[in-house]
Motif scaffolding. Structure first.
Motif, mmCIF file in Angstrom:
data_model
loop_
_atom_site.group_PDB
_atom_site.id
_atom_site.type_symbol
_atom_site.label_atom_id
_atom_site.label_comp_id
_atom_site.label_asym_id
_atom_site.label_seq_id
_atom_site.Cartn_x
_atom_site.Cartn_y
_atom_site.Cartn_z
ATOM 1 N N ILE A 153 2.479 -13.753 -9.702
ATOM 2 C CA ILE A 153 2.423 -12.360 -9.272
ATOM 3 C C ILE A 153 0.984 -11.993 -8.961
ATOM 4 C CG2 ILE A 153 2.221 -11.446 -11.631
ATOM 5 C CD1 ILE A 153 3.957 -9.060 -10.700
ATOM 6 N N SER A 154 0.789 -11.216 -7.914
ATOM 7 C CA SER A 154 -0.551 -10.768 -7.541
ATOM 8 C C SER A 154 -0.435 -9.410 -6.872
ATOM 9 C CB SER A 154 -1.223 -11.782 -6.607
ATOM 10 O OG SER A 154 -0.478 -11.922 -5.403
ATOM 11 N N ARG A 155 -1.574 -8.781 -6.650
ATOM 12 C CA ARG A 155 -1.566 -7.481 -6.000
ATOM 13 C C ARG A 155 -2.817 -7.292 -5.179
ATOM 14 N NH1 ARG A 155 -0.912 -3.201 -10.532
ATOM 15 N NH2 ARG A 155 -1.125 -1.715 -8.800
ATOM 16 N N ASP A 156 -2.701 -6.455 -4.158
ATOM 17 C CA ASP A 156 -3.836 -6.061 -3.335
ATOM 18 C C ASP A 156 -3.837 -4.536 -3.317
ATOM 19 O OD1 ASP A 156 -5.644 -5.399 -1.328
ATOM 20 O OD2 ASP A 156 -5.097 -7.084 -0.072
ATOM 21 N N ASN A 157 -4.688 -3.932 -4.133
ATOM 22 C CA ASN A 157 -4.676 -2.473 -4.248
ATOM 23 C C ASN A 157 -5.149 -1.791 -2.974
ATOM 24 O OD1 ASN A 157 -3.634 -2.593 -6.816
ATOM 25 N ND2 ASN A 157 -5.610 -2.316 -7.849
ATOM 26 N N ALA A 158 -5.946 -2.469 -2.177
ATOM 27 C CA ALA A 158 -6.389 -1.891 -0.899
ATOM 28 C C ALA A 158 -5.231 -1.768 0.081
ATOM 29 C CB ALA A 158 -7.504 -2.731 -0.296
ATOM 30 N N LYS A 159 -4.223 -2.623 -0.099
ATOM 31 C CA LYS A 159 -3.055 -2.606 0.785
ATOM 32 C C LYS A 159 -1.828 -1.999 0.122
ATOM 33 C CE LYS A 159 -4.455 -6.662 3.481
ATOM 34 N NZ LYS A 159 -4.078 -8.015 3.952
ATOM 35 N N ASN A 160 -1.985 -1.502 -1.110
ATOM 36 C CA ASN A 160 -0.847 -0.921 -1.835
ATOM 37 C C ASN A 160 0.335 -1.889 -1.898
ATOM 38 O OD1 ASN A 160 -2.332 1.430 -2.132
ATOM 39 N ND2 ASN A 160 -0.700 2.783 -1.445
ATOM 40 N N THR A 161 0.053 -3.153 -2.162
ATOM 41 C CA THR A 161 1.088 -4.171 -2.108
ATOM 42 C C THR A 161 1.014 -5.096 -3.322
ATOM 43 O OG1 THR A 161 1.071 -4.121 0.309
ATOM 44 C CG2 THR A 161 2.098 -6.033 -0.729
ATOM 45 N N VAL A 162 2.181 -5.444 -3.836
ATOM 46 C CA VAL A 162 2.281 -6.448 -4.890
ATOM 47 C C VAL A 162 3.119 -7.609 -4.347
ATOM 48 C CG1 VAL A 162 4.296 -5.335 -5.941
ATOM 49 C CG2 VAL A 162 2.882 -6.862 -7.308
ATOM 50 N N TYR A 163 2.765 -8.811 -4.755
ATOM 51 C CA TYR A 163 3.395 -10.023 -4.230
ATOM 52 C C TYR A 163 4.031 -10.839 -5.355
ATOM 53 C CZ TYR A 163 0.175 -8.891 -0.425
ATOM 54 O OH TYR A 163 -0.524 -8.246 0.570
ATOM 55 N N LEU A 164 4.996 -11.649 -4.971
ATOM 56 C CA LEU A 164 5.556 -12.634 -5.896
ATOM 57 C C LEU A 164 5.698 -13.947 -5.138
ATOM 58 C CD1 LEU A 164 6.622 -13.050 -8.801
ATOM 59 C CD2 LEU A 164 8.933 -12.766 -7.854
ATOM 60 N N GLN A 165 4.831 -14.898 -5.439
ATOM 61 C CA GLN A 165 4.918 -16.238 -4.874
ATOM 62 C C GLN A 165 5.859 -17.054 -5.737
ATOM 63 O OE1 GLN A 165 3.474 -17.607 -2.023
ATOM 64 N NE2 GLN A 165 4.762 -19.371 -2.496
ATOM 65 N N MET A 166 6.926 -17.541 -5.136
ATOM 66 C CA MET A 166 7.948 -18.267 -5.879
ATOM 67 C C MET A 166 7.966 -19.712 -5.394
ATOM 68 S SD MET A 166 10.998 -15.433 -5.992
ATOM 69 C CE MET A 166 11.378 -15.618 -4.267
ATOM 70 N N ASN A 167 7.663 -20.640 -6.269
ATOM 71 C CA ASN A 167 7.628 -22.062 -5.952
ATOM 72 C C ASN A 167 8.674 -22.819 -6.766
ATOM 73 O OD1 ASN A 167 5.292 -21.608 -4.304
ATOM 74 N ND2 ASN A 167 4.033 -21.650 -6.144
ATOM 75 N N SER A 168 8.972 -24.018 -6.328
ATOM 76 C CA SER A 168 9.938 -24.878 -7.044
ATOM 77 C C SER A 168 11.214 -24.123 -7.375
ATOM 78 C CB SER A 168 9.290 -25.431 -8.324
ATOM 79 O OG SER A 168 8.119 -26.150 -8.035
#
Length: 123
Positions: free
Chosen positions: A70-85
């Motif tokens: 999980i990560s976030r970019d507060n400048a872009k108002n966005t949170v991410y979820l990178q899902m592998n395997s």
């Protein structure tokens, strides 16, 4: 009014990867912890991962630890979820949520939710 919009779901083979995004409205995104939950057909909402307001602290469920990020970019108002395997048991609707008060891993601690994005993992 807080709006959360998820994207990035889809159909993927086992072992593959997907990256989910959650775009949030409002000027105060960077002040709140954010989380991803998932809900499989016929089941309740399950905590997946959360991230603190600054991005410095993260939490993961045991079922995804080591595979999801999980990560976030507060400048872009966005949170991410990178899902592998990815595995078939990861198949669910994935929802992002903005935290209020209470336990990080409990759905009732999150008053604001997106509509979800479907992730389907084929074997």
């Amino acid at each position: 009014q807080v709006q959360l919009v998820e994207s990035g779901g889809g159909l993927v083979q086992a072992g593959g990867s997907l990256r989910l995004s959650c775009a949030a409205s409002g000027r105060t995104f960077g002040s709140y912890d954010m989380a991803w939950f998932r809900q499989a057909a016929g089941k309740g909402r399950e905590f997946v991962a959360a991230i603190g307001w600054s991005g410095a602290v993260t939490w993961y469920s045991d079922s995804v630890k080591g595979r999801f990020i999980i990560s976030r970019d507060n400048a872009k108002n966005t949170v991410y979820l990178q899902m592998n395997s990815l595995i078939p048991d990861d198949t669910a609707v994935y929802l992002c949520a903005r935290k209020g008060s209470g336990s990080t891993i409990t759905a009732s601690s999150y008053p604001y939710w997106g509509q979800g994005t479907q992730v389907t993992v084929s074997s």
